[in-house]
Design a protein around this motif. Structure first.
Motif, PDB file in Angstrom:
ATOM      1  N   ILE A  12       0.853  -1.260   0.040  1.00 51.66           N
ATOM      2  CA  ILE A  12      -0.158   0.044   0.187  1.00 51.66           C
ATOM      3  C   ILE A  12       0.922   1.242   0.165  1.00 51.66           C
ATOM      4  CG2 ILE A  12      -1.769   1.434   1.217  1.00 51.66           C
ATOM      5  CD1 ILE A  12      -2.832  -1.376   2.630  1.00 51.66           C
ATOM      6  N   LEU A  13       0.485   2.165  -0.812  1.00 57.96           N
ATOM      7  CA  LEU A  13       1.432   3.547  -0.940  1.00 57.96           C
ATOM      8  C   LEU A  13       0.422   4.518  -0.296  1.00 57.96           C
ATOM      9  CD1 LEU A  13       3.458   5.483  -1.960  1.00 57.96           C
ATOM     10  CD2 LEU A  13       1.945   5.537  -4.518  1.00 57.96           C
ATOM     11  N   VAL A  14       1.201   5.141   0.659  1.00 58.53           N
ATOM     12  CA  VAL A  14       0.434   6.275   1.333  1.00 58.53           C
ATOM     13  C   VAL A  14       0.460   7.567   0.978  1.00 58.53           C
ATOM     14  CG1 VAL A  14      -0.103   7.220   3.696  1.00 58.53           C
ATOM     15  CG2 VAL A  14       0.203   4.997   3.373  1.00 58.53           C
ATOM     16  N   VAL A  15      -0.289   8.489   0.439  1.00 55.24           N
ATOM     17  CA  VAL A  15      -0.131   9.639  -0.004  1.00 55.24           C
ATOM     18  C   VAL A  15      -0.891  10.706   1.021  1.00 55.24           C
ATOM     19  CG1 VAL A  15      -0.380  11.448  -2.118  1.00 55.24           C
ATOM     20  CG2 VAL A  15      -0.407   8.796  -2.496  1.00 55.24           C
ATOM     21  N   GLU A  16      -0.135  11.434   1.783  1.00 54.53           N
ATOM     22  CA  GLU A  16      -0.576  12.335   2.921  1.00 54.53           C
ATOM     23  C   GLU A  16       0.480  13.480   3.062  1.00 54.53           C
ATOM     24  OE1 GLU A  16      -2.289  14.153   5.238  1.00 54.53           O
ATOM     25  OE2 GLU A  16      -3.432  12.347   5.264  1.00 54.53           O
ATOM     26  N   ASP A  17       0.087  14.745   3.005  1.00 52.26           N
ATOM     27  CA  ASP A  17       1.054  15.787   3.290  1.00 52.26           C
ATOM     28  C   ASP A  17       1.245  16.139   4.559  1.00 52.26           C
ATOM     29  OD1 ASP A  17      -1.641  16.965   3.734  1.00 52.26           O
ATOM     30  OD2 ASP A  17      -1.404  18.275   1.810  1.00 52.26           O
ATOM     31  N   GLU A  18       0.281  15.556   5.614  1.00 48.18           N
ATOM     32  CA  GLU A  18       0.658  15.934   7.015  1.00 48.18           C
ATOM     33  C   GLU A  18       1.492  14.771   7.303  1.00 48.18           C
ATOM     34  OE1 GLU A  18      -0.176  18.419   8.770  1.00 48.18           O
ATOM     35  OE2 GLU A  18      -1.450  19.498   7.501  1.00 48.18           O
ATOM     36  N   VAL A  19       2.862  15.071   7.853  1.00 51.82           N
ATOM     37  CA  VAL A  19       3.942  14.078   7.952  1.00 51.82           C
ATOM     38  C   VAL A  19       3.497  13.195   9.237  1.00 51.82           C
ATOM     39  CG1 VAL A  19       6.101  13.516   8.747  1.00 51.82           C
ATOM     40  CG2 VAL A  19       5.444  15.608   7.215  1.00 51.82           C
ATOM     41  N   ILE A  20       2.996  13.653  10.209  1.00 48.76           N
ATOM     42  CA  ILE A  20       2.437  13.108  11.508  1.00 48.76           C
ATOM     43  C   ILE A  20       1.348  12.078  11.137  1.00 48.76           C
ATOM     44  CG2 ILE A  20       1.440  13.122  13.886  1.00 48.76           C
ATOM     45  CD1 ILE A  20       3.304  15.664  14.049  1.00 48.76           C
ATOM     46  N   ILE A  21       0.299  12.506  10.526  1.00 49.71           N
ATOM     47  CA  ILE A  21      -0.823  11.698  10.121  1.00 49.71           C
ATOM     48  C   ILE A  21      -0.298  10.628   9.281  1.00 49.71           C
ATOM     49  CG2 ILE A  21      -2.943  11.459   8.828  1.00 49.71           C
ATOM     50  CD1 ILE A  21      -3.442  14.461   9.815  1.00 49.71           C
ATOM     51  N   GLY A  22       0.438  10.922   8.258  1.00 49.49           N
ATOM     52  CA  GLY A  22       1.076  10.027   7.303  1.00 49.49           C
ATOM     53  C   GLY A  22       1.704   8.802   7.946  1.00 49.49           C
ATOM     54  N   MET A  23       2.769   9.158   8.988  1.00 51.68           N
ATOM     55  CA  MET A  23       3.535   8.152   9.629  1.00 51.68           C
ATOM     56  C   MET A  23       2.389   7.475  10.648  1.00 51.68           C
ATOM     57  SD  MET A  23       6.251   8.176   8.365  1.00 51.68           S
ATOM     58  CE  MET A  23       6.960   7.112   9.453  1.00 51.68           C
ATOM     59  N   ASP A  24       1.568   7.947  11.047  1.00 51.82           N
ATOM     60  CA  ASP A  24       0.447   7.268  11.856  1.00 51.82           C
ATOM     61  C   ASP A  24      -0.385   6.189  11.097  1.00 51.82           C
ATOM     62  OD1 ASP A  24      -0.843   6.908  14.465  1.00 51.82           O
ATOM     63  OD2 ASP A  24      -2.609   7.729  13.502  1.00 51.82           O
ATOM     64  N   ILE A  25      -0.520   6.550   9.925  1.00 48.32           N
ATOM     65  CA  ILE A  25      -1.623   5.711   9.114  1.00 48.32           C
ATOM     66  C   ILE A  25      -0.712   4.457   8.472  1.00 48.32           C
ATOM     67  CG2 ILE A  25      -2.355   5.358   6.678  1.00 48.32           C
ATOM     68  CD1 ILE A  25      -3.380   8.290   6.984  1.00 48.32           C
TER      69      ILE A  25
END
Length: 365
Positions: free
Chosen positions: A5-18
């Motif tokens: 799964i590739l995660v595309v999220e510009d909020e770093v903290i939220i991205g790492m949490d996902i």
């Protein structure tokens, strides 16, 4: 197999949490990217099973635009991550045909459920596409089969009917020689129909995976020379057939029935698609524990656009004109070579000629 799964999220903290949540759930997450441009670039490299895409990405390209490009160009499924989104953006998102939505903030169980449903749907759609493609191929094959049968069987059947009618009308008036001529025409037409039916049966067995492979000891030199003699008789010596067979090839282990299909079809094509009196060269030699068969003609050649489908059943080159044929010969050759664990290479130029090179390993059992 673990889904990627590739995660595309510009909020770093939220991205790492996902990413951490997905890894805890057993998924492979090779990257978290922050922009739509990076998402397209990374997706092309890692080939993910699923992309989790934040709709409201910062930068020139938002998540919806990135998802649309990924859908049309890369064909990867996308699940949108969304918070408070206006109706216009939501409508744009729907038009990209996403595989689901996750509303932020979300629970880990909601993430797991959405991802699993998206992956299951993707797998189901992939299987449906494969089934539809197979059905399309079968329908095309049936269509080409019906076309071939109606066209190729008409000529010999017309010959039989015509000669039989003439014999019926003039049997008491004609000489024995003239009657024999028409009887031979009937016999030749029937033989042609039998050969076509045999080809259809062979390709049918090959497509069903029921074509037997039974290698046995074989005097290859003698076998090849006998086949060459058969071809010369059928060709009525219209083409000089230059034969070069290594004389040490007395004992090899091959399937003689499959080998007959290979050599007969390639030599027949070489004579059939070459102008009269032009030579056909047939070479057989052993090197590095492999037997190589090379058939070279100076015929009409094969158009480049046809070479890709050369070994498809019922496919014929666009430049054959009125030269008779079923489009099964090379398909049978390819299946026979494959069963021997060999390779076949074609080198052809329009108006210059064609060379087929078949290589078969001696160690194949």
């Amino acid at each position: 197999m673990t889904a990627t799964i590739l995660v595309v999220e510009d909020e770093v903290i939220i991205g790492m949490d996902i990413k951490n949540s997905l890894k805890k759930l057993g998924y492979n997450v090779p990257a978290v990217v922050a922009t739509g441009e990076k998402a397209i670039e990374k997706a092309a490299i890692i080939q993910p099973d699923l992309i989790l895409m934040d709709i409201m990405l910062k930068g020139k390209m938002d998540g919806v635009e990135a998802a649309e490009k990924i859908r049309t160009e890369l064909k990867f499924p996308v699940v949108f991550l969304t918070a408070h989104t206006d109706q216009t953006t939501l409508q744009r998102a729907k038009e990209t045909e996403p595989f689901g939505y996750i509303v932020k903030p979300f629970q880990e169980k909601d993430l797991h459920t959405t991802v699993e449903i998206a992956l299951a749907r993707c797998k189901a759609e992939s299987e449906i596409r494969k089934a539809l493609e197979k059905e399309r191929e079968l329908n095309e094959l049936k269509s080409r089969f019906v076309s071939m049968v109606s066209h190729e069987f008409r000529t010999p059947m017309s010959t039989i009917l015509f000669s039989a009618d003439l014999l019926g009308m003039y049997i008491n008036q004609w000489s024995e020689e003239k009657k024999m001529t028409h009887l031979q025409r009937i016999q030749s037409a029937i033989q042609r129909m039998i050969e076509m039916l045999d080809d259809i049966l062979v390709i049918g067995k090959a497509e069903a995976g029921k074509l037997d492979f039974k290698p046995r000891p074989l005097n290859l030199e003698k076998f090849c020379r006998e086949l060459v003699e058969d071809i010369q008789n059928a060709d009525k010596n219209q083409h000089p057939l230059n034969v070069n067979i290594q004389d040490t090839l007395t004992e090899v282990k091959m399937d003689d029935k499959l080998l007959r299909h290979i050599i007969i079809n390639l030599l027949t094509n070489a004579t059939k698609y070459s102008p009269g009196k032009t030579p056909v060269n047939f070479s057989v030699f052993c090197q590095d524990n492999e037997i190589t068969f090379e058939i070279k003609d100076s015929g009409i050649g094969i158009p480049v656009e046809d070479q890709e489908r050369l070994f498809d059943a019922f496919h014929r080159a666009t430049n054959v004109g009125s030269i008779p044929g079923t489009g099964l010969g090379l398909a049978i050759v390819k299946r026979s070579v494959d069963l021997h664990g060999g390779t076949i290479i074609v080198d052809s130029k329009m108006g210059i000629g064609t060379t087929f090179t078949v290589t078969i390993p001696l160690s194949k059992e």
